[in-house]
Write an enzyme that holds these catalytic residues in place. Structure first.
Site, PDB file in Angstrom:
ATOM      1  N   LYS A  79       0.861  -1.185   0.000  1.00 17.19           N
ATOM      2  CA  LYS A  79       0.000   0.000   0.000  1.00 17.19           C
ATOM      3  C   LYS A  79       0.896   1.233   0.000  1.00 17.19           C
ATOM      4  CE  LYS A  79      -3.903   1.865   2.727  1.00 17.19           C
ATOM      5  NZ  LYS A  79      -4.788   1.573   3.877  1.00 17.19           N
ATOM      6  N   SER A 154      -9.813   1.428   2.748  1.00 18.03           N
ATOM      7  CA  SER A 154      -8.951   2.262   1.935  1.00 18.03           C
ATOM      8  C   SER A 154      -7.876   1.493   1.182  1.00 18.03           C
ATOM      9  CB  SER A 154      -8.257   3.321   2.805  1.00 18.03           C
ATOM     10  OG  SER A 154      -7.389   2.693   3.742  1.00 18.03           O
ATOM     11  N   SER A 178      -9.955  -1.043   6.927  1.00 12.30           N
ATOM     12  CA  SER A 178      -9.385  -0.878   5.585  1.00 12.30           C
ATOM     13  C   SER A 178      -8.655  -2.075   5.010  1.00 12.30           C
ATOM     14  CB  SER A 178      -8.442   0.319   5.556  1.00 12.30           C
ATOM     15  OG  SER A 178      -9.198   1.482   5.410  1.00 12.30           O
TER      16      SER A 178
HETATM   17  N1  GLN Z   1     -13.178   3.419   6.031  1.00 14.02           N
HETATM   18  C1  GLN Z   1     -12.725   3.838   7.333  1.00 14.02           C
HETATM   19  C2  GLN Z   1     -12.434   5.311   7.301  1.00 14.02           C
HETATM   20  O1  GLN Z   1     -12.735   5.910   6.329  1.00 14.02           O
HETATM   21  C3  GLN Z   1     -11.526   3.068   7.745  1.00 14.02           C
HETATM   22  C4  GLN Z   1     -10.286   3.541   7.083  1.00 14.02           C
HETATM   23  C5  GLN Z   1      -9.102   2.741   7.463  1.00 14.02           C
HETATM   24  O2  GLN Z   1      -9.214   1.692   8.106  1.00 14.02           O
HETATM   25  N2  GLN Z   1      -7.953   3.257   7.111  1.00 14.02           N
HETATM   26  O3  GLN Z   1     -11.932   5.888   8.206  1.00 14.02           O
END
Ligand code: GLN
Length: 495
Positions: A79, A154, A178
């Site tokens: 990532k 994400s 995420s």
């Molecule tokens: N979708 C969640 C957010 O927008 C989690 C994001 C993540 O785990 N980095 O914060």
């Protein structure tokens, strides 16, 4: 025989050791697959073919010398939130365009030490904020099982490249879901370790009390192999644990007869897609068929997880992102005064979702509101953790959905942040409690979009997750290796 890029890590590792293939051949097969699928999937912000082929040649030499670690010569992706020395690391943001770290993150270094092969840096929501990868300021990543739909987020690029076959494994980060939510939407295995199991050093911070790095792979055992490489104490991250790292691969294959699994009542809610609920219920029955006992449990504070997360996370975001001022990091914008330069830099460099969260966090932490929001949210966080503590007095692991829906179309939730935030209703509570969670494929909806089963275990019980998930995977045919025919990319024009 399957294509080379379709092997599991385990199969590839054997083939490399008996000399049936070389890492250079394996890497070239993955790079060819990447070239065939990337036009449709766009999982990578930056593929790194030269780095990959040089790494593969070095891995071949090491393999010939004998005694190479399991991941030696295996192509993987990171990532683009994870620092890679000399290789652009953007966090999906224009703010860090062109930023080439002068160091490797701890997890990157661990993989380098094991002799892995880096095929590229994957797309993500900007600074890991989002559930669809649509907030990336670089490109739109498509779901390999449904190119009109998001891969989740994400870590959408990391999930999509493993699903598409352009990496054997990848690393993501999970702050509120995420890794688990995109694994569910892309039909791959993804796991978030216990908070503190893996060092965060060199991983661009979103919300430091929640962030964890974890692997994606096509099988449970491959996922276990990668976690074994990452886990353990790092002096540079004070929250990393010095507990011994067990063999997670050995946990794969242990019988699950006699294990007690909790099915939380609060995780079956209005608004979840019927196909998701059916697949999860069928998975629970399958696990019972393997000798586990399923009992209904209650996690009464579940509905507070989302509001609690959306106070604590933005507070930490507002502190962590303060460093991107165009002086030490970022792309500077000129101004008459220092403050004007800061404001212009931050105005130009950050996208709307990032700005929204910085503002929310700054507000919630401001004098007069701090106790009402932040301190109260921390108290509720303790109650959420206590729910799990009580549940784990009765059960060995919790079984529940990972996402209320399968992959949704582009744009469906971008105008409504609350709808987007609801994508994570099933992952946030475990994050707030610091618990490990694993997602394993458990079905498809009528449109052939994947569905994932989430398992949650007590702190430091990753082995239980691998044990249960592996038993499930071996007794069903939902995992990616058996479902490649459902992929809608890289099939000679089928996209
Ligand atoms: N979708 C969640 C957010 O927008 C989690 C994001 C993540 O785990 N980095 O914060």
């Amino acid at each position: 025989m399957s294509e080379m890029y379709e092997l599991t890590i385990e199969q590839a590792a054997i083939a490399l050791r008996v000399g049936a293939i070389s890492s250079v051949e394996l890497t070239q097969a993955v790079l060819d697959r990447l070239a065939a699928t990337e036009p449709a999937v766009a999982a990578f912000i930056e593929p790194t073919p030269e780095v990959a082929l040089a790494g593969a040649a070095a891995a071949d030499a090491r393999l010939r010398a004998g005694d190479a670690p399991l991941l030696c010569g295996i192509p993987g992706a990171l990532k683009d939130l994870i620092a890679t020395r000399g290789i652009q690391t953007t966090a999906g943001s224009q703010m860090l365009k062109g930023y080439r770290p002068i160091y490797d993150a701890h997890v990157t270094q661990r993989l380098i030490d094991a002799g892995y092969v880096l095929v590229g840096k994957t797309n993500l929501d900007e600074f890991a904020m989002g559930s669809s990868t649509e907030t990336s300021s670089y490109q739109t990543t498509r779901n390999p099982f449904c190119p009109d739909c998001v891969p989740g987020g994400s870590s959408g690029g990391s999930a999509a490249c493993v699903a598409a076959g352009s990496a054997f494994f990848s690393l993501g980060t999970d702050t509120g879901g995420s890794i688990r939510q995109p694994a569910s939407l892309c039909g791959v295995v993804g796991m978030k370790p216990t908070y503190g199991r893996v060092s965060r050093w060199g991983v661009i911070a979103m919300a430091s009390s929640l962030d964890q790095v974890g692997p994606f792979a096509r099988t449970v055992k491959d996922c276990a192999a990668v976690l074994e490489c990452l886990a353990g104490r790092d002096e540079r991250d004070a929250t990393s644990s010095s507990r011994a790292v067990p063999s997670y691969r050995e946990a794969c294959g242990r019988d699950i007869a006699g294990l007690k699994l909790g099915v939380p009542r609060e995780y079956f809610i209005d608004g979840m897609e019927p196909a998701v609920e059916q697949s999860i219920r069928a998975a629970v029955a399958q696990l019972e068929g393997l000798g586990a006992t399923a009992v209904e449990i209650s996690l009464p504070h579940t509905s507070y997880a989302l509001p609690t997360y959306y106070i604590i996370m933005p507070c930490e975001v507002s502190a962590n992102l303060a460093r991107f001022d165009g002086i030490r990091y970022g792309v500077p914008q000129p101004g008459e005064t220092m403050w004007e330069a800061y404001a212009k830099t931050r105005g130009a460099g950050f996208g709307a979702e990032v700005k929204r969260r910085i503002m929310l966090g700054t507000y919630a932490l401001s004098a007069g509101y701090h106790d009402a929001y932040y301190v109260r949210a921390q108290k509720v966080r303790t109650l959420i953790k206590q729910d799990f503590d009580q549940a784990f007095e009765q059960v060995d692991a919790i079984v529940c959905p990972a996402s209320p829906t399968t992959a949704f179309p582009f744009g469906a939730k971008m105008d409504d942040p609350i709808q987007m935030y609801l994508s994570d209703v099933f992952t946030l509570a475990a994050s707030l409690a610091g618990l490990p969670g694993l997602v394993v494929p458990c079905g498809f909806d009528a449109a052939s979009k994947p569905i994932g089963l989430q398992l949650i275990a007590p702190h430091w019980r990753e082995e239980t997750l691998f044990q249960v998930a592996h038993a499930f995977e071996q007794s069903t045919s939902w995992s990616q290796p058996q479902n490649r025919h459902r992929l809608r990319v890289g099939q000679g024009g089928a996209q």
